[in-house]
Design a protein around this motif. Structure first.
Motif, PDB file in Angstrom:
ATOM      1  N   GLU A  14       1.057  -1.103   0.066  1.00  0.00           N
ATOM      2  CA  GLU A  14      -0.120   0.547   0.335  1.00  0.00           C
ATOM      3  C   GLU A  14       0.693   0.914   0.318  1.00  0.00           C
ATOM      4  O   GLU A  14       0.406   2.527  -0.746  1.00  0.00           O
ATOM      5  CB  GLU A  14      -0.885  -0.047   1.230  1.00  0.00           C
ATOM      6  N   TRP A  15       1.830   0.752   0.833  1.00  0.00           N
ATOM      7  CA  TRP A  15       2.760   2.182   0.614  1.00  0.00           C
ATOM      8  C   TRP A  15       3.474   2.654  -0.619  1.00  0.00           C
ATOM      9  O   TRP A  15       3.698   3.706  -0.755  1.00  0.00           O
ATOM     10  CB  TRP A  15       3.746   2.194   2.167  1.00  0.00           C
ATOM     11  N   VAL A  16       4.316   1.677  -0.968  1.00  0.00           N
ATOM     12  CA  VAL A  16       4.248   1.773  -2.746  1.00  0.00           C
ATOM     13  C   VAL A  16       3.240   2.248  -3.868  1.00  0.00           C
ATOM     14  O   VAL A  16       4.003   3.204  -4.162  1.00  0.00           O
ATOM     15  CB  VAL A  16       5.434   0.697  -3.302  1.00  0.00           C
ATOM     16  N   THR A  17       2.436   1.685  -3.342  1.00  0.00           N
ATOM     17  CA  THR A  17       1.526   1.961  -4.065  1.00  0.00           C
ATOM     18  C   THR A  17       1.171   3.545  -4.211  1.00  0.00           C
ATOM     19  O   THR A  17       0.874   4.047  -5.116  1.00  0.00           O
ATOM     20  CB  THR A  17      -0.056   1.331  -4.367  1.00  0.00           C
ATOM     21  N   ALA A  26      12.681   7.335 -10.827  1.00  0.00           N
ATOM     22  CA  ALA A  26      12.951   6.743 -12.083  1.00  0.00           C
ATOM     23  C   ALA A  26      13.734   6.322 -12.772  1.00  0.00           C
ATOM     24  O   ALA A  26      14.575   5.225 -12.778  1.00  0.00           O
ATOM     25  CB  ALA A  26      14.179   8.240 -12.522  1.00  0.00           C
ATOM     26  N   HIS A  27      13.511   5.624 -14.030  1.00  0.00           N
ATOM     27  CA  HIS A  27      14.064   4.759 -15.405  1.00  0.00           C
ATOM     28  C   HIS A  27      13.622   3.154 -13.872  1.00  0.00           C
ATOM     29  O   HIS A  27      14.218   2.246 -15.413  1.00  0.00           O
ATOM     30  CB  HIS A  27      15.370   5.026 -15.115  1.00  0.00           C
ATOM     31  N   ALA A  28      13.407   3.082 -13.599  1.00  0.00           N
ATOM     32  CA  ALA A  28      13.341   1.738 -12.824  1.00  0.00           C
ATOM     33  C   ALA A  28      12.389   1.013 -12.723  1.00  0.00           C
ATOM     34  O   ALA A  28      11.061   1.804 -12.742  1.00  0.00           O
ATOM     35  CB  ALA A  28      14.057   1.593 -11.283  1.00  0.00           C
ATOM     36  N   THR A  29      12.381  -0.410 -12.328  1.00  0.00           N
ATOM     37  CA  THR A  29      10.907  -1.255 -11.625  1.00  0.00           C
ATOM     38  C   THR A  29      10.976  -1.838 -10.865  1.00  0.00           C
ATOM     39  O   THR A  29      11.455  -2.066  -9.852  1.00  0.00           O
ATOM     40  CB  THR A  29      11.137  -2.450 -13.429  1.00  0.00           C
ATOM     41  N   VAL A  30      10.077  -0.806  -9.981  1.00  0.00           N
ATOM     42  CA  VAL A  30      10.113  -1.567  -8.700  1.00  0.00           C
ATOM     43  C   VAL A  30       8.855  -2.595  -8.104  1.00  0.00           C
ATOM     44  O   VAL A  30       8.176  -2.448  -8.464  1.00  0.00           O
ATOM     45  CB  VAL A  30       9.045  -0.044  -8.019  1.00  0.00           C
ATOM     46  N   HIS A  31       9.467  -2.884  -7.373  1.00  0.00           N
ATOM     47  CA  HIS A  31       8.341  -4.782  -6.920  1.00  0.00           C
ATOM     48  C   HIS A  31       8.601  -4.841  -5.741  1.00  0.00           C
ATOM     49  O   HIS A  31       9.701  -4.529  -5.761  1.00  0.00           O
ATOM     50  CB  HIS A  31       8.888  -5.935  -7.709  1.00  0.00           C
ATOM     51  N   VAL A  32       7.309  -5.284  -5.084  1.00  0.00           N
ATOM     52  CA  VAL A  32       7.153  -5.439  -3.750  1.00  0.00           C
ATOM     53  C   VAL A  32       6.732  -7.337  -3.669  1.00  0.00           C
ATOM     54  O   VAL A  32       6.184  -7.569  -4.163  1.00  0.00           O
ATOM     55  CB  VAL A  32       5.626  -4.899  -2.789  1.00  0.00           C
ATOM     56  N   LEU A  33       7.679  -7.412  -2.335  1.00  0.00           N
ATOM     57  CA  LEU A  33       8.368  -9.608  -2.972  1.00  0.00           C
ATOM     58  C   LEU A  33       7.438  -9.576  -1.353  1.00  0.00           C
ATOM     59  O   LEU A  33       8.213  -8.801  -0.439  1.00  0.00           O
ATOM     60  CB  LEU A  33       9.125  -9.790  -3.566  1.00  0.00           C
TER      61      LEU A  33
END
Length: 115
Positions: A14-17, A26-33
């Motif tokens: 929820e926090w990342v969303t 910037a320019h990166a791909t973020v995943h919560v695992l």
């Protein structure tokens, strides 16, 4: 040692969303695992794949509720143009901002009165 004080996977997601609604890495791909540690399966971590550098970054929270970043390097050289070097710097800077945001959110939940 099991620690129930860590933020849950759901909280971290929820926090990342929420963060990505007003800012982004910037320019990166973020995943919560989910954590793969059997003692902390209810918690999570944030994995960032850097697109302009030879690394990935994982953001983890420990039992004292402190967020840290771990840089995992890839092998080999990676020559960068000036523009790509700037983009790598933006990825690192904005990942640091996300880490600070997660720490602030974690601190807020610690300071909030228990119900």
């Amino acid at each position: 040692m099991t620690c129930s004080a860590r933020p849950t996977f759901t909280e971290i997601h929820e926090w990342v969303t929420e963060y990505e609604k007003h800012d982004s890495v910037a320019h990166a791909t973020v995943h919560v695992l989910r954590q793969d540690d059997p003692e902390h399966l209810e918690s999570g971590m944030v994995a960032i794949h850097l697109n302009h550098g030879p690394a990935s970054i994982s953001l983890n929270v420990d039992c004292e509720r402190t967020w840290t970043a771990a840089l995992s390097e890839r092998s080999g050289e990676f020559p960068l143009s000036g523009g790509n070097l700037v983009a790598l710097g933006e990825e690192l800077y904005t990942t640091g901002k996300l880490c600070e945001y997660l720490q602030a959110r974690t601190d807020e939940t610690t300071a909030a009165p228990q119900k």
